[in-house]
Design an enzyme around this catalytic site. Structure first.
Site, mmCIF file in Angstrom:
data_model
loop_
_atom_site.group_PDB
_atom_site.id
_atom_site.type_symbol
_atom_site.label_atom_id
_atom_site.label_comp_id
_atom_site.label_asym_id
_atom_site.label_seq_id
_atom_site.Cartn_x
_atom_site.Cartn_y
_atom_site.Cartn_z
ATOM 1 N N ARG A 107 59.899 -10.916 1.965
ATOM 2 C CA ARG A 107 58.518 -11.333 1.697
ATOM 3 C C ARG A 107 57.463 -10.271 2.072
ATOM 4 N NH1 ARG A 107 56.035 -15.119 3.376
ATOM 5 N NH2 ARG A 107 55.226 -15.793 1.383
ATOM 6 N N TYR A 120 55.358 -9.202 -1.072
ATOM 7 C CA TYR A 120 54.035 -9.846 -1.168
ATOM 8 C C TYR A 120 53.069 -9.397 -0.076
ATOM 9 C CZ TYR A 120 57.329 -13.248 -3.227
ATOM 10 O OH TYR A 120 58.336 -13.856 -3.920
ATOM 11 N N CYS A 151 65.988 2.442 3.883
ATOM 12 C CA CYS A 151 65.377 3.698 3.437
ATOM 13 C C CYS A 151 64.337 3.455 2.352
ATOM 14 C CB CYS A 151 66.460 4.648 2.960
ATOM 15 S SG CYS A 151 67.657 4.929 4.256
HETATM 16 N N1 LLP Z 1 58.067 -26.255 -8.346
HETATM 17 C C1 LLP Z 1 58.109 -25.176 -9.141
HETATM 18 C C2 LLP Z 1 58.178 -25.357 -10.596
HETATM 19 C C3 LLP Z 1 58.092 -23.890 -8.578
HETATM 20 O O1 LLP Z 1 58.132 -22.821 -9.371
HETATM 21 C C4 LLP Z 1 58.029 -23.744 -7.164
HETATM 22 C C5 LLP Z 1 58.019 -22.416 -6.548
HETATM 23 C C6 LLP Z 1 58.000 -24.902 -6.377
HETATM 24 C C7 LLP Z 1 58.013 -26.150 -7.009
HETATM 25 C C8 LLP Z 1 57.951 -24.866 -4.873
HETATM 26 O O2 LLP Z 1 56.794 -24.263 -4.412
HETATM 27 P P1 LLP Z 1 56.514 -24.228 -2.828
HETATM 28 O O3 LLP Z 1 56.241 -25.644 -2.396
HETATM 29 O O4 LLP Z 1 57.727 -23.688 -2.182
HETATM 30 O O5 LLP Z 1 55.352 -23.336 -2.674
HETATM 31 N N2 LLP Z 1 59.203 -16.347 -3.148
HETATM 32 C C9 LLP Z 1 57.803 -16.685 -3.006
HETATM 33 C C10 LLP Z 1 57.507 -18.079 -3.502
HETATM 34 C C11 LLP Z 1 57.899 -18.322 -4.933
HETATM 35 C C12 LLP Z 1 57.642 -19.733 -5.389
HETATM 36 C C13 LLP Z 1 58.181 -19.987 -6.751
HETATM 37 N N3 LLP Z 1 58.040 -21.325 -7.212
HETATM 38 C C14 LLP Z 1 57.405 -16.485 -1.548
HETATM 39 O O6 LLP Z 1 58.217 -16.083 -0.763
HETATM 40 O O7 LLP Z 1 56.256 -16.703 -1.211
#
Ligand code: LLP
Length: 428
Positions: free
Chosen positions: A314, A318, A345
C-alpha cells in the site's frame, strides 16, 4: 489504535492476551497478525448499524481472503462480495451461503460466470452491456438463471486516492447512466435473467459522508424513474468503501452511512445491501517486522526493516502510511526522525518518509498498524522473497493461519527448458 486489541503490558506489546515477541520467537518475521476479537468487534458494530435499517452485509473478500477470516465472517452470518472464481472457491470453502454472495467485477470470464451460476450465487452485479449479453447466453445454453443488478457509475467524486476512486465518469467501473435503461431492458428481455436492482461502489477509503449522500440521492432518483417505466427494482447495493483511521484521526462510521441510507432510501421499500471490506478487517491486523539495520545518512537516517513492499504494497502503490509502533515499550518520549524502508531494490520500497519514531535499534521488533486489509492479499514474492505468513490471535492463544510459502516451494513449480535436438544454424 484499538486499545483492546493492542496494549503494552510488562513493557511488551500484546495483541489481545499474547505478547508479540513470543510469536516472533516461534515464527520468522515479517508476518501478519490478526485479532479475532477486533474483527468480531468490527463485524458486530457493522451488524448493529446496518441491521437497524434491515440492510444485508456482504464482506468484500478482496480485503482479506484468508480462510480463518472468512470463517469468522461465515459464523457471523455475513454474505460475501466476490470478484473471481478463486474468491468464490474460498467463500464456498468457508461455508458462506452462495445465495448471500454477490459477484462483482468488470471482467468476469465465462468459466467464472458459469462456476458462480452453478454454485447458485445470489446476485450478479453486471458492469457492461457485453457482460449482460454473455451472462444471458450462458444461462440460455446451460438452462440456468441469474439474478442481476446493474452496476451504475453514479459520477460521484469521492475524495480518496485516485487509484481507488471508482465512481466518476471515465472510470472503467459500472455502466454510464445513459446506458442504464438499455441495460435494464436487456435484463427484462432475457430468458434466464431476473432483474434484482441497481448497484454502485464509489471508491475505497472514503472518510466523508457527502459522496454517499450524493450516491443515495442518485439511486433514489433512478429507482423512482425506472419503476415508473415498469422495471421492478427491488434491491439496492451501495457497495463498500467506508474509510478507517490510518492515523489522521478520521474514519467513517457505519452509523452515518446507515442513517443516510435510511433517510434517503428508506421509504422506497427496497432491500439494501452493503459490501464493506477494509473497515471489517483493516483495524484488526498488523504487520510484525524486525529492524535489520539503522543506517546513518545525511540529512535523515534510514531504519531498514525485514518487511518490504512485496509484503505490504500500500505505501508504494498509494503513498499510504501505516503507523509504526515498537514492540518493546519505549521508556521515555524521545523520538528520532528517520525514513522507514524495506530491503527491496526499489526506491518506492518506503513505508514512512521523515517519520518521527521512538529510538529503534537493529534487531528490534516493530509493528505497522491497520494492515489487516489489502495487506497479505496484495503480497507477492518479488525479489524471490517468501510469501508472508499470517497469524490469528484469539485471547491467550495464537495460530498460524497461513504458513510462509518458501522460495523452495515456489521453485518446485518452475522448470528449465528440456534439452531438445540441437539445431545447427549453418544448415538452415
Ligand atoms: N465492493 C466493490 C465493488 C469494490 O470494488 C470494493 C473495493 C469493495 C466493495 C470494498 O471496498 P472497501 O470497503 O474495502 O473500501 N487495494 C486498495 C483498495 C482497493 C479497493 C477495491 N475495491 C487499498 O489498499 O487501499
Amino acid at each position: 489504535m484499538n486499545r483492546n486489541m493492542l496494549h503494552y503490558e510488562n513493557g511488551q506489546l500484546h495483541m489481545e492476551g499474547v505478547a508479540l515477541e513470543s510469536i516472533a520467537g516461534q515464527l520468522d518475521t515479517p508476518f501478519y497478525c490478526y485479532s479475532r476479537g477486533a474483527i468480531e468487534h468490527q463485524v458486530d458494530s457493522c451488524k448493529l448499524a446496518f441491521g437497524r435499517i434491515g440492510a444485508s452485509i456482504h464482506y468484500a473478500v478482496k480485503a482479506n481472503a484468508n480462510l480463518a477470516v472468512l470463517d469468522l465472517m461465515a459464523r457471523s452470518g455475513l454474505g460475501a462480495d466476490i470478484v473471481s472464481a478463486g474468491e468464490l472457491q474460498r467463500v464456498l470453502a468457508a461455508g458462506i451461503d452462495p445465495r448471500r454472495v454477490i459477484f462483482s467485477g468488470v471482467g468476469k470470464r465465462d468459466e467464472e460466470l458459469l462456476a458462480a451460476l452453478r454454485a447458485g450465487v445470489g446476485q450478479f452485479n453486471v458492469e457492461s452491456l457485453p457482460e449482460l449479453v454473455q451472462l444471458a447466453e450462458l444461462c440460455r445454453e446451460n438452462g440456468l438463471r441469474a439474478s442481476v443488478s446493474v452496476r451504475v457509475n453514479p459520477d460521484v467524486r469521492a475524495a480518496t486516492h485516485r487509484h481507488i476512486t471508482t465512481g466518476t465518469r471515465g472510470s472503467k467501473f459500472g455502466i454510464d447512466e445513459e446506458q442504464l435503461e438499455t441495460a435494464l431492458r436487456m435484463v427484462m428481455d432475457s430468458e434466464g435473467l431476473d432483474l434484482r436492482g441497481l448497484a454502485l461502489h464509489i471508491g475505497s477509503q472514503i472518510v466523508d459522508a457527502e459522496p454517499y449522500r450524493q450516491a443515495c440521492l442518485k439511486m433514489r432518483d433512478w429507482v423512482q424513474r425506472y419503476r415508473a417505466r415498469g422495471f421492478p427494482v427491488t434491491h439496492l447495493d451501495l457497495g463498500g468503501g467506508f474509510g478507517i483511521d490510518y492515523g489522521a484521526g478520521r474514519g467513517l462510521d457505519y452509523e452515518v452511512v446507515a442513517d443516510l441510507a435510511q433517510q434517503l432510501l428508506g421509504d422506497l421499500g427496497v432491500e439494501i445491501a452493503v459490501e464493506p471490506g477494509r473497515s471489517l478487517v483493516g483495524p484488526a491486523g498488523i504487520l510484525v517486522s524486525r529492524a535489520i539495520y539503522r543506517k546513518e545518512a545525511d540529512p535523515t537516517p534510514f531504519l531498514i526493516l525485514d518487511a518490504g513492499m512485496n509484503d505490504l504494497l500500500r505505501p508504494a502503490l498509494y503513498q499510504a502510511s501505516h503507523e509504526l509502533l515498537p514492540v518493546r515499550q519505549p521508556v521515555d518520549d524521545r523520538q528520532e526522525q528517520c525514513h522507514v524502508v524495506g530491503p527491496i531494490c526499489e526506491s518506492s520500497d518506503l513505508f514512512l518518509r521523515d517519520a518521527r519514531v521512538p529510538p529503534i535499534a537493529a534487531g528490534d521488533l516493530v509493528v505497522m498498524l491497520q494492515a489487516g486489509a489489502y495487506g497479505a492479499v496484495m503480497a507477492s514474492v518479488y525479489n524471490s522473497r517468501p510469501l508472508v505468513a499470517e497469524v490469528m490471535v484469539d485471547g491467550q492463544r495464537f495460530q498460524t493461519v497461513r504458513e510462509t510459502i518458501s522460495t523452495e516451494q515456489m521453485m518446485a513449480w518452475e522448470s528449465v527448458l528440456e534439452q531438445g535436438e540441437e539445431t545447427d544454424l549453418d544448415q538452415l
